[in-house]
Design a protein around this motif. Structure first.
Motif, short mmCIF file in Angstrom:
data_model
loop_
_atom_site.label_atom_id
_atom_site.label_comp_id
_atom_site.label_asym_id
_atom_site.label_seq_id
_atom_site.Cartn_x
_atom_site.Cartn_y
_atom_site.Cartn_z
N VAL A 172 37.05 -65.74 -59.38
CA VAL A 172 36.87 -67.17 -59.17
C VAL A 172 35.62 -67.60 -59.91
O VAL A 172 34.55 -66.99 -59.76
N VAL A 173 35.76 -68.64 -60.74
CA VAL A 173 34.64 -69.15 -61.53
C VAL A 173 34.35 -70.59 -61.12
O VAL A 173 35.25 -71.43 -61.09
N LEU A 174 33.10 -70.87 -60.79
CA LEU A 174 32.66 -72.23 -60.46
C LEU A 174 31.89 -72.78 -61.66
O LEU A 174 31.00 -72.10 -62.19
N VAL A 175 32.22 -74.00 -62.05
CA VAL A 175 31.55 -74.63 -63.19
C VAL A 175 31.01 -75.98 -62.74
O VAL A 175 31.73 -76.99 -62.78
N PRO A 176 29.78 -76.04 -62.27
CA PRO A 176 29.21 -77.33 -61.87
C PRO A 176 29.00 -78.23 -63.08
O PRO A 176 29.02 -77.77 -64.23
N GLY A 177 28.78 -79.51 -62.82
CA GLY A 177 28.69 -80.48 -63.91
C GLY A 177 27.38 -80.47 -64.66
O GLY A 177 27.28 -81.06 -65.74
N SER A 178 26.36 -79.80 -64.13
CA SER A 178 25.06 -79.79 -64.80
C SER A 178 24.26 -78.58 -64.34
O SER A 178 24.58 -77.94 -63.33
N LEU A 179 23.19 -78.28 -65.08
CA LEU A 179 22.29 -77.20 -64.70
C LEU A 179 21.67 -77.49 -63.33
O LEU A 179 21.53 -76.59 -62.49
N GLU A 180 21.31 -78.75 -63.09
CA GLU A 180 20.69 -79.12 -61.82
C GLU A 180 21.66 -78.86 -60.65
O GLU A 180 21.26 -78.38 -59.59
N ARG A 181 22.94 -79.17 -60.87
CA ARG A 181 23.90 -78.94 -59.80
C ARG A 181 24.20 -77.46 -59.62
O ARG A 181 24.50 -77.01 -58.51
N MET A 182 24.11 -76.70 -60.68
CA MET A 182 24.22 -75.25 -60.55
C MET A 182 23.10 -74.73 -59.64
O MET A 182 23.33 -73.92 -58.73
N ALA A 183 21.88 -75.21 -59.89
CA ALA A 183 20.73 -74.78 -59.09
C ALA A 183 20.92 -75.15 -57.62
O ALA A 183 20.57 -74.38 -56.72
N GLN A 184 21.52 -76.32 -57.35
CA GLN A 184 21.78 -76.72 -55.97
C GLN A 184 22.74 -75.75 -55.29
O GLN A 184 22.53 -75.35 -54.13
N LEU A 185 23.78 -75.35 -55.99
CA LEU A 185 24.75 -74.43 -55.42
C LEU A 185 24.12 -73.08 -55.08
O LEU A 185 24.52 -72.42 -54.11
N ASN A 217 26.54 -71.68 -65.95
CA ASN A 217 25.54 -72.69 -66.30
C ASN A 217 26.11 -73.51 -67.45
O ASN A 217 26.21 -73.01 -68.58
N PRO A 218 26.51 -74.77 -67.24
CA PRO A 218 27.16 -75.52 -68.31
C PRO A 218 26.27 -75.74 -69.52
O PRO A 218 26.76 -75.79 -70.66
N GLN A 219 24.97 -75.82 -69.29
CA GLN A 219 24.04 -76.01 -70.41
C GLN A 219 23.96 -74.74 -71.24
O GLN A 219 24.08 -74.76 -72.48
N GLY A 220 23.76 -73.60 -70.59
CA GLY A 220 23.69 -72.33 -71.31
C GLY A 220 25.00 -71.97 -71.97
O GLY A 220 25.02 -71.43 -73.08
N TRP A 221 26.11 -72.27 -71.31
CA TRP A 221 27.43 -71.97 -71.86
C TRP A 221 27.65 -72.72 -73.17
O TRP A 221 28.19 -72.16 -74.13
N ALA A 222 27.23 -73.96 -73.21
CA ALA A 222 27.42 -74.78 -74.41
C ALA A 222 26.66 -74.23 -75.60
O ALA A 222 27.02 -74.48 -76.75
#
Length: 369
Positions: A172-185, A217-222
């Motif tokens: 299972v992979v979770l992809v939050p909309g931003s780095l900040e939201r990743m940190a919240q999770l 991390n959507p930022q790092g992934w990009a």
């Protein structure tokens, strides 16, 4: 003047009228049972929601009820499994608001309890993409979910090849909309995760397979190329595969190094290409005196030092696989999760820790010069 005897005759009648006309004044125990029943009914009615997420065995286990008239505040433990993916339940502490509506209790709000981590759906609408071996859940603004699912599908067999032991074989992979939201999770700061492509959550130890999640991390992934994305996801999926054999006694250099070894395994990456930070140190004459300690892998530490730790761990596992064999490396990992490291090294490799360290240092000098 109102005679006392008359008052005593009238008062019981007044109380009967008041009690009959006010349903809210039911005994406290009855009201709490009604509130708990309302939470259970509501939990069943929203199972599988939100956003079509495939949820089963969803339940809110009420831990406390605080009632104030026609309102109630409930604390509960949410338990659920993602259908076809979780062998053991995931969960989180929740806080529910209820109100009395038409003589019945109704849930009006559901949120993380104070201090608890949010679920992805707490951050907004969630998109679901199913791969052959993966389930990808993306928040608003998340990048290319289909591409991440395809990469995860490739990572699963790569991890299974490196770790030929039983595991679920799906992720299972979770992809939050931003780095900040990743940190919240994850309950951290954005700065701590800024340089990472993904991380894996989940408790360690034997027993039912934990409900692991790979969080991208959507930022790092990009910022990653095709090869980088493959390496990152294979690394994280390997953590999922080895989770049941990983315990608090497993050295971080072994768990992180094994995941990197699995990610690079079968590729053409050389030590000089895959360990640039450690190579610079070795060429300065700064060969590490010991295998990387646990604190060297800390999120948010000096990036160059963290890079050297991961690179050194990878090269240690690469050395073990090359010199003693891949089966010996897997055996060491299994033993290190249940035995002291010196015992595991002796039984799996026939070497002690100083001997392994010297062999590793010699390999660094030879391969990174």
């Amino acid at each position: 003047m109102f005679p006392v005897r008359r008052l005593l005759r009238v008062l019981p009648l007044l109380l009967c009228v008041l009690l009959a006309g006010c349903g809210a004044l039911r005994p406290a125990g009855t009201a709490e049972r009604d509130i708990r029943r309302a939470v259970a009914d509501w939990s069943r009615s929203v199972a599988g929601q939100p956003a079509g997420i495939p949820v089963e065995d969803q339940a809110y286990e009420v831990t406390s009820v605080r009632r104030d008239g026609v309102r109630a505040l409930v604390r509960a433990e949410l338990r659920y499994r993602l259908t076809g993916y979780d062998a053991a339940p995931a969960g989180s502490a929740r806080e529910l608001d209820l109100v009395m509506d038409g003589g019945s209790w109704r849930v009006r709000a559901d949120r993380p309890a104070p201090g608890a981590l949010p679920q992805l759906w707490d951050q907004g609408p969630v998109k679901v993409v199913r791969g052959e071996r993966s389930l990808v859940l993306g928040g608003a603004g998340a990048p290319d979910l289909a591409g991440i699912a395809a990469e995860a599908d490739r990572a699963v067999p790569a991890a299974s090849s490196a770790w030929p032991k039983p595991w679920a074989g799906r992720v299972v992979v979770l992809v939050p909309g931003s780095l900040e939201r990743m940190a919240q999770l994850l309950g951290g700061t954005a700065e701590a995760y800024r340089g990472l492509g993904a991380v894996t959550t989940g408790r360690v130890g034997a027993g039912p397979a934990p409900a692991d999640r790979v969080v991208v991390n959507p930022q790092g992934w990009a910022e990653l190329g095709e090869a980088g994305r493959r390496i990152v996801l294979t690394h994280e999926v390997t953590h999922v595969a080895t989770r049941a054999s990983t315990t608090a006694s497993t050295p971080l250099w072994l768990s992180e190094g094994f995941a990197d070894w699995a990610a690079y395994r079968g590729g053409s990456t050389t030590p000089q290409q895959g360990a640039p930070a450690l190579g610079r140190a070795v060429r300065r004459g700064e060969v590490p005196g010991a295998l990387p300690p646990a604190e060297a892998f800390a999120f948010g530490a000096d990036p160059e030092a963290v890079a050297r730790a991961y690179e050194g761990a990878w090269l240690a596992c690469r050395l073990i696989a090359d010199r003693w064999g891949e089966a010996a490396l897997v055996g060491l990992y299994e033993r290190a999760g249940r035995e002291p490291l010196p015992v595991a090294l002796d039984e799996a490799l026939g070497v002690d820790l100083p001997g392994l360290t010297r062999a590793w240092q010699e390999a660094l000098r030879e391969e990174l010069r």
